[in-house]
Design a protein around this motif. Structure first.
Motif, PDB file in Angstrom:
ATOM      1  N   GLY A   7      -1.562  13.891   1.551  1.00 30.50           N
ATOM      2  CA  GLY A   7      -2.667  14.688   1.049  1.00 30.50           C
ATOM      3  C   GLY A   7      -3.772  13.879   0.405  1.00 30.50           C
ATOM      4  N   HIS A   8      -3.652  12.564   0.322  1.00 29.83           N
ATOM      5  CA  HIS A   8      -4.689  11.717  -0.254  1.00 29.83           C
ATOM      6  C   HIS A   8      -5.311  10.876   0.846  1.00 29.83           C
ATOM      7  N   ALA A   9      -6.628  10.821   0.864  1.00 25.84           N
ATOM      8  CA  ALA A   9      -7.335  10.016   1.879  1.00 25.84           C
ATOM      9  C   ALA A   9      -7.274   8.548   1.488  1.00 25.84           C
ATOM     10  N   GLN A  10      -7.297   7.721   2.500  1.00 25.09           N
ATOM     11  CA  GLN A  10      -7.235   6.274   2.225  1.00 25.09           C
ATOM     12  C   GLN A  10      -8.586   5.688   2.079  1.00 25.09           C
TER      13      GLN A  10
ATOM     14  N   THR B 296       0.859  -1.177   0.000  1.00 22.29           N
ATOM     15  CA  THR B 296       0.000   0.000   0.000  1.00 22.29           C
ATOM     16  C   THR B 296       0.895   1.227   0.000  1.00 22.29           C
TER      17      THR B 296
ATOM     18  N   ASN C 257       1.035   5.123   0.579  1.00 17.86           N
ATOM     19  CA  ASN C 257       0.316   6.261   1.186  1.00 17.86           C
ATOM     20  C   ASN C 257       0.936   7.551   0.693  1.00 17.86           C
ATOM     21  N   ARG C 258       0.157   8.303  -0.051  1.00 21.04           N
ATOM     22  CA  ARG C 258       0.646   9.572  -0.576  1.00 21.04           C
ATOM     23  C   ARG C 258       0.159  10.693   0.316  1.00 21.04           C
TER      24      ARG C 258
END
Length: 106
Positions: free
Chosen positions: A103-106, A98, A100-101
């Motif tokens: 500012g992006h929601a998961q 996975t 995780n960037r």
């Protein structure tokens, strides 16, 4: 197969305790090695060695190649016999990664 490099011990037997003791003697025999090359030759275990260098070392130390290089058997490999079954190696299961960037929601 592996080997033990006895150059430093052979030098000590002849009263040479520094790598700088060896460099001029090699130069007298036509081998112009840098200080770094001579240091690695004495302190390490060379993977490649020219015949000219080996002969010069033997001449300087009044020894034979057998005195400088001692072969060693590290691990005797077992011969495979027809019908032998290889043991199953541990299997690593695949797992999704996975990312995780910010500012992006998961």
């Amino acid at each position: 197969m592996d080997y033990v490099w006895h150059l430093r011990a052979k030098m000590a037997e002849r009263g040479m305790f520094a790598t700088t003791d060896l460099q001029p003697r090699l130069a007298e025999r036509g081998l112009a090695l840098s200080r770094e090359q001579t240091y690695r030759l004495v302190t390490g275990q060379p993977q490649r060695l020219s015949m000219a260098t080996l002969i010069a070392l033997c001449d300087i130390l009044e020894c034979t190649p057998n005195d400088l290089i001692e072969p060693r058997i590290v691990e005797a490999s077992a011969k495979k016999v027809a019908g032998d079954v290889n043991p199953v190696k541990s299997r690593v299961s695949a797992r999704r990664t996975t990312i995780n960037r910010p500012g992006h929601a998961q």
